[in-house]
Structure formats: structure tokens, C-alpha cells
Write an enzyme that holds these catalytic residues in place. Structure first.
Site, PDB file in Angstrom:
ATOM      1  N   GLN B 126       0.946  -1.085   0.115  1.00 39.97           N
ATOM      2  CA  GLN B 126      -0.121   0.114  -0.165  1.00 39.97           C
ATOM      3  C   GLN B 126       0.644   1.319   0.068  1.00 39.97           C
ATOM      4  O   GLN B 126       1.752   1.343   0.826  1.00 39.97           O
ATOM      5  CB  GLN B 126      -0.828   0.075   1.133  1.00 39.97           C
ATOM      6  CG  GLN B 126      -1.840   1.148   1.331  1.00 39.97           C
ATOM      7  CD  GLN B 126      -2.618   1.230   2.554  1.00 39.97           C
ATOM      8  OE1 GLN B 126      -2.060   0.728   3.751  1.00 39.97           O
ATOM      9  NE2 GLN B 126      -3.787   1.846   2.635  1.00 39.97           N
ATOM     10  N   SER B 129       1.073   6.601   2.710  1.00 45.21           N
ATOM     11  CA  SER B 129       1.595   7.485   3.636  1.00 45.21           C
ATOM     12  C   SER B 129       2.915   8.053   2.888  1.00 45.21           C
ATOM     13  O   SER B 129       3.460   7.539   2.265  1.00 45.21           O
ATOM     14  CB  SER B 129       2.013   6.852   4.879  1.00 45.21           C
ATOM     15  OG  SER B 129       0.655   6.671   5.714  1.00 45.21           O
ATOM     16  N   GLU B 244     -13.629  -2.065   5.973  1.00 40.91           N
ATOM     17  CA  GLU B 244     -13.196  -2.937   7.029  1.00 40.91           C
ATOM     18  C   GLU B 244     -13.467  -2.044   8.349  1.00 40.91           C
ATOM     19  O   GLU B 244     -12.484  -1.678   8.933  1.00 40.91           O
ATOM     20  CB  GLU B 244     -11.811  -3.233   6.725  1.00 40.91           C
ATOM     21  CG  GLU B 244     -11.828  -4.815   6.475  1.00 40.91           C
ATOM     22  CD  GLU B 244     -12.051  -5.712   7.318  1.00 40.91           C
ATOM     23  OE1 GLU B 244     -12.892  -5.523   8.120  1.00 40.91           O
ATOM     24  OE2 GLU B 244     -11.337  -6.847   7.268  1.00 40.91           O
ATOM     25  N   SER B 383      -4.469   7.205  13.795  1.00 43.30           N
ATOM     26  CA  SER B 383      -4.090   7.166  15.112  1.00 43.30           C
ATOM     27  C   SER B 383      -5.170   7.339  16.061  1.00 43.30           C
ATOM     28  O   SER B 383      -6.339   7.761  15.669  1.00 43.30           O
ATOM     29  CB  SER B 383      -2.986   8.266  15.348  1.00 43.30           C
ATOM     30  OG  SER B 383      -3.712   9.541  15.277  1.00 43.30           O
TER      31      SER B 383
END
Lengths: 373, 398
Positions: B126, B129, B244, B383
């Protein structure tokens, strides 16, 4: 599996919420607190009309034939309004013990009158030396002239101040735990208000004439089952109270302005409100599981599950209650503002039918909840 | 806990349990049960076994191998995989890029990518970031500039999990720097073997090589590897992340950790009795079990609502699951360290001991590294501070 209220339960909940919203505003409640008997006879009659006082009993005894799950629905609504009437004492404890352990004659004599609102019951069980033990009882039952008497002292008897009849737990001569009906007139009472405002008493029984509930003198199973259902409904009541504490806090954060902006614009406070929400959801989930466990047929699982639920509920309620007062600041400390009264009710619930250590010990020694394999 | 499930759901879970015990190699499952990590080959082997039985991608559309299960059945599937110590199918394949291609890709992309993605013939990683786009993901700067039939990609991704195993990377790239930051992002599939791609390892505090930096230096990517429309990538990313909502709780993972703690605490002696009989330890353990059970019920409540009203808007309870799930996963790693006591302290490459030394107790190798490693759980996937912001926004309605 039904994880949310059924339509019928939703209707019940809405009916009670609607009634309490109109009749149980915080000022009305404060007036009730300071006046004898500490709750409202008018509302008690209203609960009877709505069928709440006979909710879990057979229709043959004037009841509505509903299950203990519906008691949890009632208590969650009661928790939101901080109801003072002796519902747990009389219906959840006293009458359910009669329904579970009593003879058909006793049920016929008592339950219809409870359902109609004409008779108040209480359960005298807790003793000073036994903390929350179900078995270490100093109170004893003795057979006298074909009848029975009971001798001992009970403390923290919810509704013990006003009960017409009291169900008393006592050791029988065989060493079993028995349940006995004692008339109010045969008791000495030291009445008081609990720290949360609910009324109760310490009771002294000195050779008080007593009538065994049912035909067998071993009532431990009946008592355990009713205590489990009482724990589950207290979990629901605490969830109602926590929900209201969070709601009050959120409203306050949105409206109280300091430094030129609402308190809720501060991230430090936003995150604390978010953690209160997390705690509430966890408690709501376990209160639901406790409600489901009452319908199960494995007694050990029921016992572990309702106690596990109360552990989570008590942890969440402590967190939410303390934070709710803190985030309100000074106003949260005052008698006239409601939030502190919710803190007090949940603090008393956390010390009813077992405190955190007692519950952790009980669930832990019985193997916990998650299998090791 | 079973009381919250219907008879049919319990039968469904038992059937899966039986399948995993029968079909997935016992040695792999035994290693995972001891806290060891699966190798790349083991992950691929197991995913192929599941795929051969229609169990690798049950949540995909039926024509591409999906099962048309209820949200609760999908949850039970991932729970039973964890409880049976089966390596999870590669989540980048099955939970992330697969559903995006299946929903937004062209027919040609579906034909080309979905079967090998389900079968782990391609290992995806993926590329979201970046060094300056963490919690603020939409600030990403890696650029893709159209040049004829190609995009030319320049920039850097970071925290790329298991890129060292991967064949392909799905990236969010900036295709329009002139508009609001969310509106100039596209979703691009890149072959990691293309010229100009460099993967560099990042060593984590536990010593592991789990994440990487990926650099793009004038990488030419065929334009038919753009998924969906140009500049709509942010929508696809939101779809991917919203897909998800309950798996992030990791209830199955926590339960397997607790089971291991209970097993090892039954063997560990403390003050002349098994540690599991120590009242202080037991109270700590019981509290963890209670909170985990509450989390599981919260998951089931979300699934029940989803089953009734369909997947809807982001629900603040999903953030509850992320916060509480990560915290309890972390707490379980810490309690295992406690069980090991002084045996947990040495940093070792292997459990082998010289002759005549007593064998190491199970867990000595992985307990503290896992505790250190799992601090990541409250940082990744949004986060816990971001999650608290989401909850606060929902309840305070500012």
C-alpha cells in the site's frame, strides 16, 4: 440473535421515557428527595397502570408475563431519569424471589397486590460481616411450634424502610440458605436514605415470626437466579445514567463559553468526551450481553456473564461519572445540578451485589470468559 | 459469548473451524500458536488453500470469488481464521486493492488483476503515507504527470508494510496540484519492478524489518493502470478504508493472545503456585477478558446494525472499535511479558541454547519484541487521536 430492542421493547422504553420526561424533571426529583417517603406514590400508581409493577410475573398472578429482559428495558429508562421509587427492591428483588421460590398460594396472595401497587416488598440479605457473600450468613432461622422465627441483623436493605413484607435470607438448621417472608410489623427498622437518595434501612430481627418461601428450605438456587437478574438490570440502569451524564457533559461543552469560545472547541476536552463515549459503548455492549445471558440455560455461564458485565459497567461508570463532574467544573459539584446525582447513583450501584474486586475474583476463579485453548 | 449468536451462525463458525483444522497445514498453525510469524511462502500457501475453497475473498463480488455472506458471517470468517492460527490472507490484496478494483476498475483491469490478487500470485503493498502526509493523508505530494500513454511518477512513500515481499504497489498520487488537496488525487497501480522504483528497509524498535520506504524516480506507469477516474482517488481511498470497519478491532487476535497468556500462566510458577492462581495476576487477566468481551459485543452490535440498514455513513462506534481494539491488543502483549518475567529480557535471534542449558520457555523469544512492535497499533490506520477527533466531531457536532 436480537441485539437491539424488539419493537415491543422499543415501545415500552419510549412509553417510560415519555412519562419520565414529563414527570421526572431534575427539580421534581430534588423535591421528592427531601420529603417523606422520598419517592412518589402517584408515580408508583402510574407504573402499576402501565403494567410495570407486574412485568415479569405470570398473567395468572396479575403480571404481564414478560421476561427479565423487559426489566432491563425499564431500568435503563429509569437510569436516565434517576428514578427514586423502590422498583428494584419491590419488583426486581422481592417479588421475583416470591415468583421464583414461593408456593402457588404465596404467589397468589402476594404478586397480584405487588402488580397493583398495593404491596411493597424488599429483600434483606446483606450483612455487615459478610460483605457480598451469598453464603456467610449470621442470620439464622429456627423452627418453633410448627412455625419458624428468624434472628439476625441485615444492612443496606434497599426499600427496607417502607416494605410491607420483607424476604429475608437466613441459615436453616441444615446449614442451607433459606428464604423467609417476614411481616413489616415484626421488624425493627433503622431507616435512612442511601448516598444516592434511594431509601432503605438496616433491619433487626429478633425471633421474628417467619414463613418459609415455598416448600423446600434450600433456596440458594432461586436466590442466585434472582440476584443474577438484579445484577443485569442494575447494569442497564447504570447505562441509562451514563448515557445521561455524557449527554449533559456534551451539552455543557457546546454551550459554556470561556476565553471567547465554547469549551468543546478545546481538543483536550474533545478527546476526554470521546473517551467517555468509548466507555459508554463498552458498558452498553456488556449490559446487552448480561440481558441475553438471563435467557440462557447454563447457570454457570449466566453467573459469570452478568458479573463480567457489571465489572465493565462499574469501570465505565466510574470513568464517565468522574469525567462528567470534572468537565462541568464547579457547577458539576453542586446539589442543584443533576450530573453529581448520576455520579452518586452509579457509585452506589458499583457497591451493590459485589464491588469490583469481589466481581473480578468471582469471574477469575470461575475460569474467566475466554478459553485457554 | 456464544449466547449472542444464533444456532445457524454457530454452525457456520464450527464448519469453518473444521475446515481450517483439516485443510491448513498443522505445522504452520502450530508455529503461529507459539507466537511465531509466518514466512512469505506460508502466507502464500495458506491463501491459495483458502482460495481453492472459495474462502480467500468471501467479501468480494460473487463473480470474482465472493460468497454473498452477511456482515456477521464475514466477521466470523476472520475470527475463525485468527482463532485457528491460520495466516491471514494478505490484507492489502483481499481487503484493500481487490475491492477497489472490483468496484471501480475496468473490465480489463478486473480480468488482469483480480484472479491473481485473490490467489496471492501477486503480492500487493500500500502506497498511501508519505514523510509529510501521515494523519493528514490528503497532503500527499508524490506526483503523476500524464505523458502520452503513461503517467510519470516522482516522489516517496513511507511505512510501506512488507514491500520487500511485494510485486505491486497501489498508490495515491497527485495528478492535479492546482485544486483543493482532496480533489487532485488519483489511484494508480505500479509494478515494483519498473525502472526507477527503489525499496529501502526501515528497521523498527523490535529489530524487525516490517516496513519500508519506496522511492519513485521518473517511473513510467502505463495509463491503463489508473483505477477509476483521474482525480477521484480520494473517494476510492475512503471506500477502501471504510470497507473494514469491524476487522480493526482484532477481537480474534486478542483472544488468541489471551488464550496463550492463560496457557503459559498455567505453566509459569510464581511463589510456589502457578501464576494463573495468583489473585493480582488473575484480576488483571480477568479485566482484560471482560473488556475484550465488551469489545466483541460492540463489534456484533455494529454488524447487526449493518446487516439491517446496510453499510452507511462512518459511525463513531467504528472509531470506538479502533481505539479499544488497539489498546486491548497492546495490553495483551504486555500481560504476556509479565507472564515470562525475567525470561523475557534477553534479545535473541533464535530459541536455540547451547548444550546442557535448559530450553527457553515458550514466549521468551517474542514477548517483549511483540510488546514493543505493537505500539504501532494505536498509531496506524488513523491514530487513536484521529479516532477521538472523529468521535468528538460526531457527538459534539461542531
Amino acid at each position: 440473535m436480537e441485539l437491539e430492542y424488539t419493537d415491543e421493547q422499543r415501545l415500552l422504553s419510549d412509553t417510560i421515557d415519555d412519562l419520565l420526561e414529563k414527570q421526572y424533571d431534575p427539580n421534581t426529583r430534588l423535591r421528592l428527595l427531601d420529603r417523606e417517603p422520598g419517592w412518589s406514590r402517584e408515580l408508583w400508581a402510574r407504573y402499576a397502570e402501565l403494567g410495570l409493577l407486574g412485568l415479569p410475573f405470570d398473567e395468572a398472578y396479575g403480571g404481564a408475563g414478560r421476561g427479565p429482559a423487559e426489566l432491563a428495558v425499564v431500568l435503563e429508562s429509569f437510569g436516565r431519569a434517576l428514578v427514586l421509587e423502590p422498583y428494584v427492591a419491590s419488583v426486581v428483588l422481592g417479588a421475583q424471589l416470591v415468583a421464583r421460590a414461593g408456593s402457588p398460594e404465596q404467589k397468589a396472595a402476594i404478586l397480584p397486590r405487588v402488580a397493583a401497587g398495593d404491596l411493597l416488598l424488599a429483600f434483606a440479605h446483606t450483612e455487615a460481616a459478610a460483605r457480598w457473600s451469598s453464603t456467610d450468613l449470621g442470620t439464622v432461622a429456627v423452627r418453633v411450634d410448627g412455625g419458624w422465627t428468624v434472628t439476625g441483623q441485615k444492612i443496606a436493605v434497599l426499600g427496607g424502610d417502607s416494605a410491607d413484607k420483607v424476604v429475608v435470607s437466613a441459615k436453616t438448621p441444615d446449614g442451607e440458605i433459606g428464604l423467609f417472608l417476614v411481616e413489616g410489623a415484626a421488624l425493627r427498622r433503622a431507616p435512612y436514605a442511601f448516598q444516592d437518595g434511594l431509601r432503605g434501612a438496616d433491619l433487626l430481627l429478633r425471633s421474628a415470626p417467619a414463613e418459609p418461601l415455598g416448600s423446600t428450605l434450600a433456596a440458594a438456587d432461586a436466590m442466585a437466579s434472582v440476584l443474577d437478574s438484579a445484577i443485569a438490570v442494575l447494569c442497564a440502569e447504570a447505562v441509562g445514567a451514563m448515557e445521561r451524564m455524557l449527554w449533559l457533559t456534551v451539552e455543557y461543552l457546546k454551550t459554556r463559553v470561556q476565553f471567547g469560545q465554547p469549551l468543546g472547541a478545546n481538543q483536550a476536552l474533545q478527546h476526554r468526551a470521546a473517551d467517555m463515549f468509548v466507555a459508554l459503548e463498552q458498558a452498553r455492549s456488556m449490559a446487552l450481553l448480561a440481558r441475553l445471558a438471563l435467557g440462557g440455560d447454563d447457570v454457570g455461564e449466566r453467573r459469570r456473564t452478568v458479573r463480567a458485565a457489571k465489572i465493565q459497567v462499574d469501570l465505565s461508570a466510574r470513568h464517565i461519572g468522574q469525567e462528567a463532574v470534572q468537565l462541568h467544573g464547579g457547577i458539576g459539584m453542586t446539589w442543584e445540578y443533576p450530573v453529581g446525582h448520576y455520579l452518586k447513583r452509579t457509585a452506589v450501584i458499583a457497591r451493590t451485589f459485589g464491588d469490583l474486586d469481589e466481581l473480578l475474583e468471582s469471574v477469575g476463579t470461575e475460569g474467566g470468559l475466554i478459553s485457554a485453548s | 459469548m456464544d449466547i449472542a449468536l444464533s444456532k445457524e451462525d454457530r454452525a457456520f463458525a464450527e464448519k469453518l473451524r473444521g475446515f481450517f483444522a483439516e485443510e491448513v497445514p498443522a505445522d504452520i498453525r502450530a508455529r503461529l500458536a507459539r507466537g511465531e510469524h509466518p514466512t512469505k511462502d506460508e502466507v502464500v500457501t495458506c491463501q491459495r488453500i483458502l482460495n481453492a475453497h472459495g474462502l480467500a475473498v468471501p467479501h468480494w463480488p460473487v463473480e470474482w470469488g465472493g460468497q454473498n455472506w452477511t456482515p456477521l458471517q464475514r466477521h466470523l470468517w476472520s475470527e475463525e481464521i485468527a482463532l485457528a492460527h491460520v495466516p491471514m490472507p494478505i490484507s492489502f490484496n483481499t481487503a484493500m486493492v481487490g475491492p477497489v478494483i472490483a468496484n471501480f476498475g475496468t473490465d480489463a483491469q478486473k480480468q488482469r488483476f483480480l484472479p491473481p490478487t485473490a490467489n496471492a500470485d501477486i503480492w500487493w503493498c500500500q502506497g498511501f503515507s508519505e514523510p509529510n502526509a501521515g494523519s493528514d493523508l490528503a497532503a500527499l505530494k508524490t506526483s503523476a504527470v500524464r505523458d502520452g500513454a503513461h503517467y510519470v511518477v516522482n516522489g516517496q512513500k513511507i511505512w510501506t508494510t512488507l514491500a520487500q515481499y511485494a510485486d505491486w504497489i497501489f498508490c495515491l498520487v497527485r495528478t492535479d496540484p492546482t485544486v483543493k488537496k482532496q480533489q487532485g488525487i488519483s489511484f494508480l497501480l505500479v509494478d515494483l519492478s519498473a525502472p526507477g522504483v527503489t525499496v529501502r528497509p526501515i528497521r523498527l524498535i523490535d529489530g524487525s524489518h516490517e516496513v519500508n520506504e519506496v522511492f519513485f524516480d521518473n517511473v513510467r506507469v502505463p495509463a491503463d493502470q489508473l483505477v477509476g477516474e483521474e482525480n477521484r482517488g480520494w473517494d476510492y481511498a475512503k471506500f477502501l478504508l471504510g470497507n473494514e470497519r469491524t476487522g480493526v478491532a482484532g477481537v480474534g487476535l486478542i483472544k488468541t493472545r489471551i488464550a496463550r497468556i492463560k496457557r503459559l500462566a498455567g505453566q509459569a510458577a510464581a511463589h510456589g503456585r502457578p501464576l494463573v492462581d495468583d489473585p493480582l495476576f488473575r484480576a488483571r487477566l480477568t479485566r482484560l477478558e471482560v473488556e475484550t468481551t465488551a469489545l466483541e459485543m460492540s463489534v456484533l452490535r455494529v454488524l447487526a446494525r449493518e446487516g439491517r440498514v446496510g453499510p452507511g455513513k462512518p459511525d463513531p462506534v467504528s472509531s470506538v472499535l479502533k481505539i479499544k481494539g488497539s489498546e486491548l491488543q497492546q495490553e495483551a502483549t504486555e500481560l504476556l511479558v509479565h507472564v515470562l518475567g525475567p525470561a523475557a529480557l534477553a534479545y535473541r535471534e533464535t530459541a536455540d541454547m547451547p548444550d546442557r542449558f535448559a530450553p527457553l520457555p515458550e514466549g521468551a523469544l517474542d514477548a517483549l519484541p511483540t510488546y514493543f512492535n505493537w505500539r504501532k497499533a494505536s498509531i496506524y490506520s488513523g491514530s487513536n487521536e484521529i479516532q477521538r477527533g472523529i468521535i468528538a466531531k460526531a457527538i459534539l457536532k461542531f
